[in-house]
Scaffold this motif. Structure first.
Motif, PDB file in Angstrom:
ATOM      1  N   CYS A  31      -6.559   9.833  11.679  1.00 61.57           N
ATOM      2  CA  CYS A  31      -6.485  10.007  10.230  1.00 61.57           C
ATOM      3  C   CYS A  31      -7.907  10.087   9.679  1.00 61.57           C
ATOM      4  O   CYS A  31      -8.852   9.647  10.322  1.00 61.57           O
ATOM      5  N   MET A  60      -1.618  -1.724  -1.511  1.00 62.49           N
ATOM      6  CA  MET A  60      -1.345  -0.284  -1.461  1.00 62.49           C
ATOM      7  C   MET A  60      -0.169   0.089  -2.364  1.00 62.49           C
ATOM      8  O   MET A  60      -0.236   1.069  -3.107  1.00 62.49           O
ATOM      9  N   TYR A  69       6.596  10.863  -1.195  1.00 60.28           N
ATOM     10  CA  TYR A  69       5.566  10.306  -0.296  1.00 60.28           C
ATOM     11  C   TYR A  69       6.221   9.266   0.621  1.00 60.28           C
ATOM     12  O   TYR A  69       7.165   8.588   0.214  1.00 60.28           O
ATOM     13  N   MET A 128       5.563   5.923   3.202  1.00 59.42           N
ATOM     14  CA  MET A 128       4.735   4.850   3.777  1.00 59.42           C
ATOM     15  C   MET A 128       5.544   4.189   4.900  1.00 59.42           C
ATOM     16  O   MET A 128       6.720   3.890   4.720  1.00 59.42           O
ATOM     17  N   ASP A 139       2.515   9.633   5.011  1.00 53.06           N
ATOM     18  CA  ASP A 139       1.369   9.630   4.097  1.00 53.06           C
ATOM     19  C   ASP A 139       0.505   8.391   4.276  1.00 53.06           C
ATOM     20  O   ASP A 139      -0.726   8.478   4.189  1.00 53.06           O
ATOM     21  N   PHE A 140       1.148   7.243   4.488  1.00 54.75           N
ATOM     22  CA  PHE A 140       0.394   5.986   4.583  1.00 54.75           C
ATOM     23  C   PHE A 140       0.972   5.129   5.708  1.00 54.75           C
ATOM     24  O   PHE A 140       2.170   4.848   5.727  1.00 54.75           O
ATOM     25  N   CYS A 158      -4.549   0.003   5.991  1.00 52.47           N
ATOM     26  CA  CYS A 158      -3.802   1.201   5.633  1.00 52.47           C
ATOM     27  C   CYS A 158      -4.589   2.386   6.173  1.00 52.47           C
ATOM     28  O   CYS A 158      -5.810   2.450   5.997  1.00 52.47           O
ATOM     29  N   SER A 193      -4.630   6.742   6.346  1.00 56.45           N
ATOM     30  CA  SER A 193      -4.043   7.885   5.645  1.00 56.45           C
ATOM     31  C   SER A 193      -4.957   9.092   5.743  1.00 56.45           C
ATOM     32  O   SER A 193      -6.172   8.954   5.899  1.00 56.45           O
ATOM     33  N   HIS A 210      -4.863  11.255   3.150  1.00 52.54           N
ATOM     34  CA  HIS A 210      -5.107  11.637   1.754  1.00 52.54           C
ATOM     35  C   HIS A 210      -6.554  11.317   1.388  1.00 52.54           C
ATOM     36  O   HIS A 210      -6.996  10.167   1.527  1.00 52.54           O
ATOM     37  N   LEU A 270      -7.736   8.130  -0.588  1.00 50.81           N
ATOM     38  CA  LEU A 270      -7.617   6.742  -0.121  1.00 50.81           C
ATOM     39  C   LEU A 270      -8.909   5.954  -0.364  1.00 50.81           C
ATOM     40  O   LEU A 270      -8.875   4.800  -0.794  1.00 50.81           O
TER      41      LEU A 270
END
Ligand code: PMP
Length: 400
Positions: free
Chosen positions: A103, A119, A206, A208, A236-237, A253, A255, A257, A260
């Protein structure tokens, strides 16, 4: 004294359970002998309820790394990540976690509980919807409450029910955060992740995934259920903890994205609590490296899981729905569960006692968690003690 009135029911429940031995539920590990053994109540006891999946708590490399960090960086950071609590070890661990999960970004938190709180409460807020599996962990529920988003539960492991709930949200579904776990902590069952991904994509929501119990346990590289299912790119997470396979304390976490990194500065449970101690970060980094370098630990863990599951199944016990390192035994009543739990402890086996409301469907459980550190002989001893308790003369007596 009115603020204490609400605890009267709790006190009454504990009094009732104490009659069948609950007084000793506050187990003290008087001396740890290894990842799988301790002295409890003065007796040598096999630990079969620790979440120490890879058995790394006494790994010499992890202990050395922690000792070095203690000498080099001191006992604690004495502050939050945003103030004085970001050390080079935190940054290095974030890079290593991102690399491990393939990631772009990762954030380290002080615990897994705090990772979920931070989160969830940062990603969604009032007016948003968070759609969670009904059996999710308390930290996920608490994160949802803190977020003040609308909390919608779907039936455990039921993608059709998830679909129905997202459909009902109309346009809001595209902004919804769906949360599931990899391995569920009480019964050890996996989420049907491929189907859940199909549903979340249908609505543009999304996703998680809390991989607290699946890191180091599932997937070819031990990354968890998303890896095992082949859907890591659609998650996504990823949330997780250092307190199980990695044998320390802390959370994360990961990710892809790009936001983040930015949102850590809007993340109150990240901003307003002290960061993990340097020694904790150092042992965690070493444990992650060991997890990557020694896949045989995962194989040993699964051999132990299969062995215990089959032995307990042969005894006619009612177990969780699938074989996993979490081997849960469904019991008939809280009282019977407490009696069995005490009897196991008296014979030298520690397992987890799970009573309502902590259990998923209102039932009571005895929950074993296997470790790569258990020897086959220890697994047999655990099963033999369960077997001995099944014999009529040895069954724990009725409540007095
Ligand atoms: N998520 C899940 C699914 C868990 O089971 C746990 C701990 N049992 C946590 C989060 C919290 O992890 P930690 O112990 O690091 O706070």
């Amino acid at each position: 004294m009115a603020i204490f009135d609400k605890f009267k029911q709790l006190a009454a429940t504990r009094r009732t359970l104490a009659q069948c031995g609950l007084a000793s539920v506050n187990v003290v590990m008087e001396k740890l002998l290894s990842p799988t053994e301790a002295i409890v109540n003065g007796r040598r006891t096999i630990l079969a309820g620790t979440n120490n999946y890879l058995g790394l708590t006494f790994d010499p490399g992890c202990i050395d790394a922690a000792c070095r960090a203690l000498h080099e960086s001191g006992t604690g950071t004495t502050g939050s990540r945003a103030a004085n609590g970001t050390y080079s070890g935190h940054v290095a661990l974030e890079k290593e976690l991102a690399d491990f999960f393939d990631c772009r970004h990762a954030i380290v938190f002080s615990t897994g509980y705090v990772a979920n709180l931070g989160m969830i409460a940062t990603l969604v807020g009032p007016g948003d919807a968070v759609v969670i599996d009904a059996d999710c962990h308390a930290s996920i529920y608490d994160g949802c409450t803190l977020s003040r988003a609308d909390i919608i539960r779907f039936r455990h492991n039921d993608p059709a029910d998830l679909d129905k709930r997202l459909r009902r949200l109309g346009d809001r579904a595209a902004n919804a955060l769906v949360i599931v776990e990899g391995l569920y902590s009480m019964l050890g069952d996996r989420a049907p992740l491929a189907e859940i991904v199909t549903v979340k994509k249908r609505y543009g929501a999304y996703l998680m995934v809390d991989e607290a119990h699946s890191l180091g346990v599932l997937g070819d590289h031990g990354r968890g259920l998303a890896e095992e299912t082949g859907v890591a790119r659609e998650v996504d997470f990823i949330i997780g903890t250092f307190s199980k396979s990695l044998g320390a304390i802390g959370g994360y976490c990961a990710s892809n994205h790009p936001e983040l990194d930015l949102i850590r500065f809007a993340n109150r449970p990240y901003l307003f609590t002290a960061s993990p101690s340097p020694s904790v970060i150092a042992s965690t980094r070493q444990a992650l490296a060991t997890l990557r370098a020694r896949p045989e630990l995962r194989l040993r863990l699964w051999e132990n899981a299969h062995h215990l599951y089959h032995r307990l199944q042969d005894l006619g016990l009612t177990l969780g729905p699938e074989i996993s390192p979490i081997v849960a035994i469904r019991m008939n009543s809280p009282e019977e569960t407490v009696r069995q739990w005490c009897a196991l402890l008296e014979r030298g086996v520690y397992v987890n006692l799970v009573l309502p409301p902590a259990s998923p469907d209102g039932g009571a459980l005895l929950r074993c968690s296997m470790s790569a550190g258990h020897t086959p002989e220890q697994v047999d001893q655990i099963a033999d003690i369960f077997a001995a308790l099944q014999e009529p003369g040895n069954a724990p007596g009725p409540m007095v």
